[in-house]
Every structure is written in C-alpha cells, then in structure tokens.
Design an enzyme around this catalytic site. Structure first.
Site, PDB file in Angstrom:
ATOM      1  N   HIS A  82      -7.188  -1.841  15.455  1.00 36.59           N
ATOM      2  CA  HIS A  82      -7.187  -1.011  14.235  1.00 36.59           C
ATOM      3  C   HIS A  82      -7.072  -1.887  12.993  1.00 36.59           C
ATOM      4  CE1 HIS A  82      -5.928   2.735  11.958  1.00 36.59           C
ATOM      5  NE2 HIS A  82      -5.422   1.796  11.175  1.00 36.59           N
ATOM      6  N   GLU A  83      -6.118  -2.803  12.993  1.00 36.31           N
ATOM      7  CA  GLU A  83      -5.891  -3.625  11.808  1.00 36.31           C
ATOM      8  C   GLU A  83      -7.017  -4.634  11.595  1.00 36.31           C
ATOM      9  OE1 GLU A  83      -3.681  -2.612   9.824  1.00 36.31           O
ATOM     10  OE2 GLU A  83      -2.805  -1.233  11.269  1.00 36.31           O
TER      11      GLU A  83
ATOM     12  N   GLU B 161       0.836  -1.205   0.000  1.00 32.74           N
ATOM     13  CA  GLU B 161       0.000   0.000   0.000  1.00 32.74           C
ATOM     14  C   GLU B 161       0.870   1.254   0.000  1.00 32.74           C
ATOM     15  OE1 GLU B 161      -4.059   1.614   2.163  1.00 32.74           O
ATOM     16  OE2 GLU B 161      -2.544   0.675   3.410  1.00 32.74           O
TER      17      GLU B 161
ATOM     18  N   ALA C 194       1.944  -1.101  10.978  1.00 28.64           N
ATOM     19  CA  ALA C 194       1.266  -2.355  10.676  1.00 28.64           C
ATOM     20  C   ALA C 194       0.475  -2.169   9.392  1.00 28.64           C
ATOM     21  CB  ALA C 194       0.342  -2.758  11.827  1.00 28.64           C
ATOM     22  N   MET C 195       0.121  -3.302   8.756  1.00 24.98           N
ATOM     23  CA  MET C 195      -0.596  -3.253   7.477  1.00 24.98           C
ATOM     24  C   MET C 195      -1.635  -4.358   7.441  1.00 24.98           C
ATOM     25  SD  MET C 195      -1.168  -1.975   4.555  1.00 24.98           S
ATOM     26  CE  MET C 195      -2.405  -2.656   3.447  1.00 24.98           C
TER      27      MET C 195
END
Length: 884
Positions: free
Chosen positions: A325-326, A156, A291-292
C-alpha cells in the site's frame, strides 16, 4: 497513509454496526470558506534547518523559501501553527509578522508593495515536539539499557505547518532541502540520502540531506534515533528497513515485501521509482494511522512492519499488504498528487487497490480479493446510513480533511476501482493508468483527469459508471426477478433487474440510480453475460439459457452493489449453496447479512445460507460466518436464548475447526492458518470448554504455543481470565521491553469479560503503567465487551482522553467508542457530548448515534425470529435423532 489495519480479521474485529470508528465525514456548513491559500504566490524551494531537543520537547529552526509572486502584493501569507517566530525577512529586508492561530497562518509585511516576481523569505522560529503522532513527535521506548527516545514526523493532512512556515497544501509542490543538528550518538533519516555530515562541538552533528524532488509538504519526513538497518539493492534503488537498535532482523519479511512491491509497481506503471533510495522506518508506538507514505522514507509503527516469533500468518500477510500500500503511494499520491483533499481517494483508494492487486499477482494462494471483502462490506455499511458521503467529497477545513480518512475513501474507493478494471479489462485499464501517470508526473490531478485517461483507453461508457459511483453517496441494491426454471417451463430468457439505493435507515431512502456493470451466470451454467445497466429504475437483462438454475447476478462479485433474489430463486440458491464458487458464496452471504440487519429480508435467510455450508468451506467464507455469528451472539447477550444460541454457534463452527485443528498441517493453505486463529478466538469467546481448556494448557507451557496460534490462545485466556491470570498478564506487560509484545499483552488484558477486571483495566489507563500511545486502543478494546463501562469512563475522563489523541482521531474517537453500544441512553448522551465539537464534526456523532439505535432495533425486531429459527432447528434435529 494507512489509517487502519488492512486485514487483521476484519470480519472478526470488534466493530459497531456503523462499522467504522471514522463513522462519517461531516458536510461543511452552508457558505463555509475553504481554508486554502490562494494562487498569488508559488513556492519552489524550502531550505529548512532545525535543532530538536527531545528531552525539552522543543526545537529551533530556520527556513529559507524561494517563491514566485504572480502579482504585486501588500503581504505574503503562508501556513504556520504552534510556532513562535523570532524574525522574518523578505529579500533580506526585515518583515513584520502577524500570526493568526485560528486560520493557522503567518502574514509577512514590509510597509510597501511586494513586486511580482522571484523572492526569498527567511524566517527564524521555534516549535513544539509532541507526544502524540503529529507534527514533529517523540516516542519513548524501553531497552535493557534503559529508556530511549525516538523522533519522527507525521504531516498529513495539515501538520507540516507545525514544523516550519510553508504553503502546507497538496497543490503547492516544491523542493525541500533539510538540515538537522542532533546528538552525535544518534542517526537521522529523511526523504533523500545524506549529502554531508559535520561533527560540531558539544557532542553534536549537523546532517544535511540532498534536495528532494518537487513534492507536497505533507510528504516531508525527518526521523532521529538510535537506528540500525538492513538493506538491499533493487535495480539501482537502495531499499532499507530502518529500526531501533536490535530490531532490524524483524524487518526481513518486510524488506522482501518491499523488493516484490517495487518491482511489481515499476512494471505496472511503466515508470521507474524516481528516488535513489527508499527507507521503511519502524517507530514504536501507535496513532490514528498505521503507516505514512513519505516519499523515500515511509513511516510505520512497529507492529505494521516488524514480525517476531509471536507473529501469525495474518500478521505476515498484513505486513505485505501494508508495505505494498505505502509503496504504491510512491507513484499514486507522490509522483502524482491530488490537487486538494476533495480527491483524497485518488491517493488512498488506489493505493488500497494496488496493494491487493500486487498481492493477487505475487501471492494468489492468499485469495486477496476475497480477503478484502470485509473492507468492501464495511464501506457498504457506512454508505447505507446517516453520515456517509460521496467518494469525491467537499473538504473545506483541516477538521474535515482529518475525517476524510475513512472507509468510503479507502474501501469504497478500492471497490469502485476493482469494478471499473473488471468492466473495461485489465489491459485497457493499465493503459489508462499509465497515460494518467505520464501526463501528470511531478504534478497534481483531480478525479476527472483519471476518468478521462481511462475513457480514452476504453470503448465502454466508463465515465457514466465512474461518476455515478463517486459523485453521489450510496450504492444500489439490485432486485432480480425469478430467473430459474418453473414447473414444466424453461428458464426465462429475459430477467428484470430493478435498482434502488440500499438503505439501512431512513436517511438513505433517497432516489439515486447508477449506471452499473452487470455480470450474470446461471448456477450450473457456463455462459457469463456481461451488460451495462443504465441509470434507470429497471433494466431487462438478456439472460443465458444454458441451464435451469437461478441466475447469479454480480457473478465473481467485482461490482459494488448488493443483490436481492426472488424468494423461489433464493431457496434454490440455498439448496445448492455448497456448489457455488467461493467468491459468490462470500458475496451472497455478505448481501443477506446486510439485508437481515437492515430489515430488507429476514435475517433467518442468512442463517439458512450458513447452515448450508460444508465443513471445508473456503477460509474466507468460514471467517465471514464466524464473525457474523459472533456479532449476533454479542447482541443476544442477556436474552433468554443466550445459552442456546451460543451452543448452536459452537456446534456450527466446530466442524470447521475440526478440519484445521490446533496444529498446522504440512502443506496446508496459508489461509487455513488464519482460519484456525479466527476460530480459536470465536469459539473461545463463546465459551467452548474444550477450546478454553486447551488454550490454558498451551499458554501455561509456551513451548506448545507456536506463533501461528499464540495470539489467539492468549486472547482466549484473557477473555476468561481469573484474577490470578489477570495479575500475571499485567505484571508481564509492565516488565516487557519489546513494544510489539507489550502491545499484545495489553490487548489480552482488555479482552477480559469479567466486569471487575474490565474496571481495573480502565483505571490503569489513568496511571503511567499503560504506554501513552496504546491507551486509546485499550479503551476501544474494552468497549467491545463492556460498552457501557467504556463509554462511562470516556465521558467522565473526557479532558484526559482528548489529550491522548492526535488530530486524525480527535473528532471521531468518542463516537467510535460509543457506537459499540445498543443502549438508547448512550445515544442520547453521545448527542450531548458532541455539542462541544466543531459544527463540521457533529455528523460523526450523529452517525454513531444512528448505529447505536440500529443495534437496539436489531435486537428488538430480528432476534425473536432468530429464536424461532433456532427452536425449529432444534426440533428438526430431535426428530432426526428419534428416527435413528
């Protein structure tokens, strides 16, 4: 994606006045062409097979793409970058290949028309494995048995095209079937479970993964390494933490957070998690993100997922927030994806809000909505000066997309959603969200799709509020007319609210107005009035009449505006400040801290409010005060009042520290532990001799150093390090094989206030001792205490430092380092430095330059008034002492 640490003492973190390294998103040049592939072809399935060579830093690959063309074409164009194409075919017939590195595309032709309909592309190619966190990248780490490597991917916003030729944009969803050939002693992980594994000759294994659901390219993931995992079943979903060998138990709390988050979001969205497994993969290293949210295979850097004996309460709460969140992204972003990067906030603002909402539901004792107040403030500070942008923004290029991961997208986005939920109510809001998810499952959406779903669930004018706060930059300051009882008179039943855009510099003095939810309550009253202020310069509010106290506007602090009170009301608010709800104390303090730095009200108003706080103030309130006073102390460095001001701050904060002390107390609140850590850091930095002595004592005998205060004590020692202290820490860092601990120790070295030691730290960055992924963070940390040294080092080593940076940081890093300065010369040098930036990235440097000049103006215009306030306080104290 988590592009920044969610909490980590944001109020206390080193931040320039622009309050973001990602200072702004540059507007596209007039007439700029959007770098977006058209709709003439739609991929439906990719079958990708790669063989990486980690040591050589290369890989070979093949891809078969099934697609539909919607008209007859002379050529097929898709994205590719840093790939060498060996061969290509369309429907089995050889195709000619033309690469355009500037456009990041590859075009296939056959010398004849390509009919409309279903086609198959086959491409053989090779590519690079990077040393920074983008594309397919490698990370080296130390073990007791020697150095090892791990591979991972980060795509991303636009780096999947470095992995395989494809339509690399969020509106081109497709199925991905991935196969990888790796050394037999290693394991591989991807979005889906392994379908089959085959041992090959030469010590290799070929692993094929099950096909993914239809998803955008940026969510594809591959990891390769010497892994181990801990797992649990969550209502039929295999949830795991995947780490390098020997580290998995450090992921136990993250696994528990994952269980809580999966169940909470499944219930909230009313849609089950759609994949059979969810892996959370820990990778040693660092990058321009934390993080992703790759679907089914979330990537984290170690320090955002793993906890050890040196972890603090803040670290533990951060891990929950980052995991939540992830996992929220698995619905909001993955199941439903924004159509283009203009609406990135639909992914990031919502994931931030959902993480806080989950924490509030599952861990209300953490006071999550107060804990994220510093994030709200950082967005407001960026939104009040040069370089801001609307939440929904124009993004035309990959450079602009990289810059879009900023405080406006994440934190203003979160705050606007919080405001809208409070406005229409939790039940109506959730009904709208569920309808939006159901209507767009496995598809794409734009911001207005969400607003329409929420409007359908509510009878309030949510479209007017939402569009005002997301389609124009900035936010209002609402000025409240006198609202308290006057001498011999009742409180006025009507109060005038006047709005204008809040401005920290001249570029923000524009004429926008907002439709805004208002919640107001008198101090001492019980009636709360709810109203909607129209998009007009002034509004008359029907005020509650149950009492004589001033009206607190934005009671509960759910709305995204600042409130400026009439002087007589502010005086009463200050006198009764200790009796207010903690959330309102935090909001008023934040407002007047911002007003003082923008010269919208005297900075001494803020100091008066801080002086009215009791020693047992809420930890989040106390941390706001500690962070602000530390900022003023930094700005005051080198002035005649430096010693007196530092002494005042130590005296103001010491009663708060006396309440929490060095050691945890049985049954204490979790946030008291975070406050203890914060106050040790601030008091130590400001030279409190007792704090420094005790920190040294505890560091010298680590048995007296529990994880709750370990990091804070070491940072105090690092800040006041002698040459012997510094050398011992550097030796320890070089010998450390645990990446999380190694990262901490290099942070302690960067704390040193001694300029000579800071120079040694900077020089170390040009050697192999400092791990490559940590170097940008170390340089930024040095800039906090030594902005001139750090800027000069960056300026003089530009080419080397650019090589450390992944695309998410490349255009914002130098402005972020420079923005810690208060020197006009640095501002001028930054402007010259940015001349080499692409035209659509220079506004970031302009924003940093404005921040530098704002710091300089603050010292010049506000600090003399602070000196006078301090002198008055000292005289009053002396008078009281004399009367005793």
């Amino acid at each position: 994606m988590l592009n920044k640490i969610m909490r980590l003492f944001r109020a206390l973190r080193p931040r320039p006045l622009a309050l973001s390294a990602a200072l702004c998103l540059a507007a596209a040049p007039v007439g700029a062409e959007r770098q977006m592939l058209g709709d003439e072809a739609t991929p439906s399935r990719y079958e990708i097979a790669i063989t990486p060579d980690a040591d050589a830093g290369t890989f070979t690959g093949t891809v078969q793409i099934t697609l539909e063309t919607h008209q007859a074409l002379s050529a097929i164009t898709l994205n590719a970058l840093d790939l060498d194409i060996q061969s290509a075919a369309i429907d089995g017939s050889r195709a000619s290949v033309s690469l355009d590195p500037d456009a990041q595309t590859v075009t296939l032709t056959q010398g004849r028309e390509i009919r409309a309909g279903r086609h198959r592309l086959n491409i053989a190619y090779s590519g690079r494995i990077y040393d920074e966190a983008y594309g397919l990248f490698r990370v080296a780490y130390d073990t007791p048995q020697g150095s090892r490597r791990m591979l991972a991917t980060q795509f991303e916003p636009g780096d999947a095209r470095r992995f395989a030729p494809m339509w690399d944009q969020p509106n081109k969803r497709a199925v991905f079937a991935l196969t990888v050939t790796i050394p037999s002693g290693e394991q591989a992980v991807s979005n889906m479970p392994i379908a089959r594994s085959q041992r090959l000759s030469g010590g290799r294994t070929r692993i094929a993964f099950e096909p993914s659901p239809s998803m955008p390219s940026y969510l594809l993931f591959l990891g390769v390494g010497d892994y181990e995992r801990i797992s649990t079943d969550v209502d039929g979903v295999a949830l795991s933490v995947v780490t390098r060998r020997g580290e998995s138990e450090k992921g136990r709390e993250a696994l528990n957070a994952g269980v809580e988050s999966l169940r909470y979001f499944t219930e909230y969205f009313g849609v089950p998690y759609p994949l059979p497994k969810l892996d959370m993969i820990a990778v040693p290293g660092a990058g321009g993100f934390g993080a992703m949210e790759n679907w089914g295979a979330i990537l984290y850097f170690d320090q955002y997922l793993l906890l050890d004996a040196g972890s603090s309460e803040s670290d533990r709460q951060n891990v929950f927030g980052i995991v939540a969140h992830e996992i929220a992204h698995q619905w909001f972003g993955n199941l439903v994806t924004m159509a283009w990067w203009d609406d990135l906030w639909l992914n990031e603002g919502f994931a931030s809000w959902m993480a806080t909402k989950a924490a509030d539901a599952l861990h209300p004792d953490w006071s999550p909505w107060m804990s994220v107040f510093p994030d709200r403030n950082s967005a407001m500070e960026l939104d009040a000066r040069a370089g801001t942008h609307p939440v929904v923004q124009e993004v035309n290029t990959i450079e602009q997309a990289n810059l879009a991961f900023d405080d406006i997208t994440y934190d203003k986005g979160q705050a606007v959603i919080r405001m809208l939920e409070a406005y229409i109510g939790e039940d109506a809001f959730r009904a709208g969200i569920r309808a939006y998810i159901r209507a767009r499952t496995y598809g794409n959406a734009a911001t207005d799709d969400l607003w329409q779903a929420l409007q359908a669930a509510s009878d309030k004018p949510i479209l007017d509020v939402a569009r005002a706060y997301t389609l124009q930059p900035g936010f209002p300051v609402i000025r409240v007319s006198a609202s308290a009882c006057g001498p011999g008179a009742a409180a006025p039943p009507r109060v005038t609210l006047a709005q204008e855009r809040f401005a920290a510099d001249d570029t923000a003095r524009t004429s926008e107005v907002w439709t805004t939810p208002i919640s107001a309550q008198r101090i001492g009253g019980r009636t709360r009035v709810e109203a909607t202020a129209p998009a007009a310069p002034a509004f008359t509010l029907e005020a509650p009449i149950d009492g004589c106290g001033p009206l607190i506007v934005n009671a509960g602090q759910a709305a995204f505006f600042r409130t400026l009170y009439a002087p007589t009301d502010l005086a009463q608010i200050t006198r009764t400040f200790a009796s207010l709800q903690a959330i309102d104390q935090l909001g008023i303090l934040s407002d007047y801290w911002a007003f003082g730095r923008a010269s919208a009200a005297p900075l001494t108003n803020y100091l008066d409010l801080t002086a009215a706080l009791p020693a047992d103030a809420d930890p989040n309130v106390a941390m706001q005060v500690a962070g602000a006073l530390q900022t003023l102390a930094r700005l005051n460095r080198g002035r005649m009042s430096e010693a007196a001001f530092n002494a005042y701050v130590r005296g103001a904060l010491s009663p708060m520290f006396a309440r929490v002390g060095w050691d945890p107390k049985g049954g204490e609140a979790a946030n008291d532990a975070i406050l203890r850590d914060a106050l040790i850091r601030v008091l130590g930095r400001l030279g409190d001799p007792q704090i420094i002595a005790e920190a040294r004592r505890r560091v010298s005998s680590e048995a007296a150093l529990p994880g709750a205060i370990r990091d804070a004590a070491f940072r105090v020692v690092g800040a006041h390090a002698t040459t012997a202290d510094y050398d011992a820490l550097r030796t320890r860092a070089a010998a450390e094989t645990n990446f999380i601990e190694q990262r901490r120790i290099y942070g302690y070295l960067a704390e040193a206030r001694d300029p000579g030691l800071a120079q040694r730290t900077l020089a170390m960055l040009l050697t192999e001792q400092a791990p490559r992924p940590l170097r940008p963070g170390i340089l930024t940390a040095v800039a906090v205490e030594h902005p001139a040294l750090a800027w000069a080092f960056l300026r003089d080593n530009r080419a080397v430092i650019d090589g450390w940076l992944d695309p998410l940081r490349r255009l914002e890093y130098a402005p972020g380092v420079a923005a810690f300065s208060a020197d006009a010369q640095t501002a001028a040098e930054l402007a010259a430095y940015a001349e080499a930036f692409p035209a659509n990235a220079r506004q970031a440097a302009d924003g940093a330059r404005a921040a530098i000049l704002a710091r300089a103006r603050l010292v010049e215009t506000e600090m003399p008034a602070v000196d006078a306030w301090l002198a008055r306080r000292a005289a009053q104290t002396s008078e009281v002492d004399a009367q005793r």
